[in-house]
Design an enzyme around this catalytic site. Structure first.
Site, PDB file in Angstrom:
ATOM      1  N   HIS A  21      39.358  33.788  48.930  1.00  0.00           N
ATOM      2  CA  HIS A  21      40.629  34.503  48.757  1.00  0.00           C
ATOM      3  C   HIS A  21      40.558  35.425  47.547  1.00  0.00           C
ATOM      4  CE1 HIS A  21      45.209  34.377  49.264  1.00  0.00           C
ATOM      5  NE2 HIS A  21      45.026  35.081  48.150  1.00  0.00           N
ATOM      6  N   GLU A 202      53.597  30.780  48.658  1.00  0.00           N
ATOM      7  CA  GLU A 202      53.350  31.227  47.281  1.00  0.00           C
ATOM      8  C   GLU A 202      54.714  31.491  46.654  1.00  0.00           C
ATOM      9  OE1 GLU A 202      50.925  34.728  44.838  1.00  0.00           O
ATOM     10  OE2 GLU A 202      51.485  35.039  46.925  1.00  0.00           O
TER      11      GLU A 202
END
Length: 345
Positions: A21, A202
């Site tokens: 990521h 998130e």
């Protein structure tokens, strides 16, 4: 050839690593961005702070990211960017890296998406030839640009037929749109045989993670840490084998958690979730992949568990079976050279 084990102070630095990521434009170090900006007459001074970038919230971070992206405009620029990023990773023992690539950012800088991918691929090829680091590209759609734009990104990923483009993902501002808005884009990518990942959990709470799993059916989740708010959701993630691309340094920089002790990385791992650690946008969040492994170590991950994080990342990588086997063999060899406990098979 097996060499002597590194000194204790070097062990974490040289521990074999892998990353799933990281946004490639967000990996542009300020020194490189400044050189590029000067070349094109761009002033980035208002967003620069020492060796990192200045921002004050997620919205201003996105704006800064877009500004830096405009300093890369040609195939050669992106080859340079990919090469610089991968050289930094290989210098800290990284065996494998995936990068998120955005055709929309390329077009905003005036570059055709195919040329963008070709430039990045050249930098990746050179990096592998020089250091052995293996890498792949994950095309992302930017959700705050709308569902139609994300579908266009998926269509590009599906038809570009570049061997280093192996996945598709959803990135951008998680607060914009609902996961179901992007279901068609994921169907396009799924039908093309691409690996699937989506940012979720998130900025938004655990309900967004559940919605993403329901609507998009990804194999991995970018971040996903807010799932820890719901034990039932964590159990679902564990049972389904969903891999979490966790980015502790990014989460802390954005204020999702007050300190490392409050971050759920360790708790998710102990619950049986498949977790990895990643740097996301390293200079924007004053971190690096090596630092992410250090944060995991500070949370109590043993050396064997850190090697296990790397194994999890390689097992979840969007690569063919032969490449995965080679990477796992290299991981085992690297752990032996370091004198580290072997990662469990």
């Amino acid at each position: 050839m097996r060499g002597s084990a590194p000194a204790d102070g070097d062990r974490l630095r040289w521990l074999p690593k892998a990353e799933l990521h990281c946004h490639i434009e967000g990996a542009a170090m300020p020194a490189l961005a400044i050189r590029q900006a000067e070349r094109y007459g761009i002033d980035l001074s208002d967003i620069l702070e020492a060796e990192n970038y200045r921002w004050h919230d997620f919205t201003s971070f996105l704006a800064g990211y877009d500004r830096v992206s405009t300093a890369f405009r040609t195939e050669e620029d992106f080859a340079l960017l990919a090469g610089d990023h991968l050289a930094r990773l290989s210098a800290c023992g990284t065996l494998y890296a995936e990068i998120f690539v955005s055709p929309d950012h390329a077009r905003a800088a005036g570059l055709d998406a195919k040329a963008y991918v070709a430039g990045l691929a050249e930098g990746m090829r050179q990096a592998e030839a020089q250091s052995g680091i293996v890498s792949r590209m994950i095309v992302v759609g930017v959700r705050h640009l709308g569902a139609e734009v994300v579908e266009t990104a998926a269509e590009f990923a599906a038809r570009c037929a570049h061997p280093l483009v192996t996945g598709f993902g959803l990135a951008g501002d998680e607060r914009q749109g609902r996961p179901r808005d992007f279901a068609r884009a994921f169907d396009i990518a799924r039908d093309a045989g691409l690996g699937l990942t989506a940012h979720a959990g998130e900025l938004c709470a655990h309900e967004a993670v559940a919605e993403t799993l329901d609507a998009l059916r990804p194999e991995r989740l970018g971040h996903g840490v807010r799932a820890a708010e719901s034990p039932d959701l964590v159990s679902r993630i564990v049972e389904a084998g969903i891999v979490l691309e966790v980015c502790p340094g990014s989460n802390l920089a954005l204020g999702l958690y007050p300190d490392l002790a409050a971050h759920p990385l360790r708790a998710l791992h102990q619950a049986g979730a498949k977790v990895t650690v990643n740097a996301d946008d390293p200079p924007f969040f004053a971190t690096s992949l090596a630092n992410e492994y250090r944060l995991a170590a500070e949370q109590g991950f043993s050396e064997a568990e850190l090697v296990g994080l790397t194994r999890t990342a390689i097992e979840a990588a969007f690569v063919d079976a032969a490449t995965r086997r080679q990477l796992l063999d290299r991981l085992q060899l690297a752990a032996l050279r370091l004198g580290a406990p072997a990662a469990p098979a």
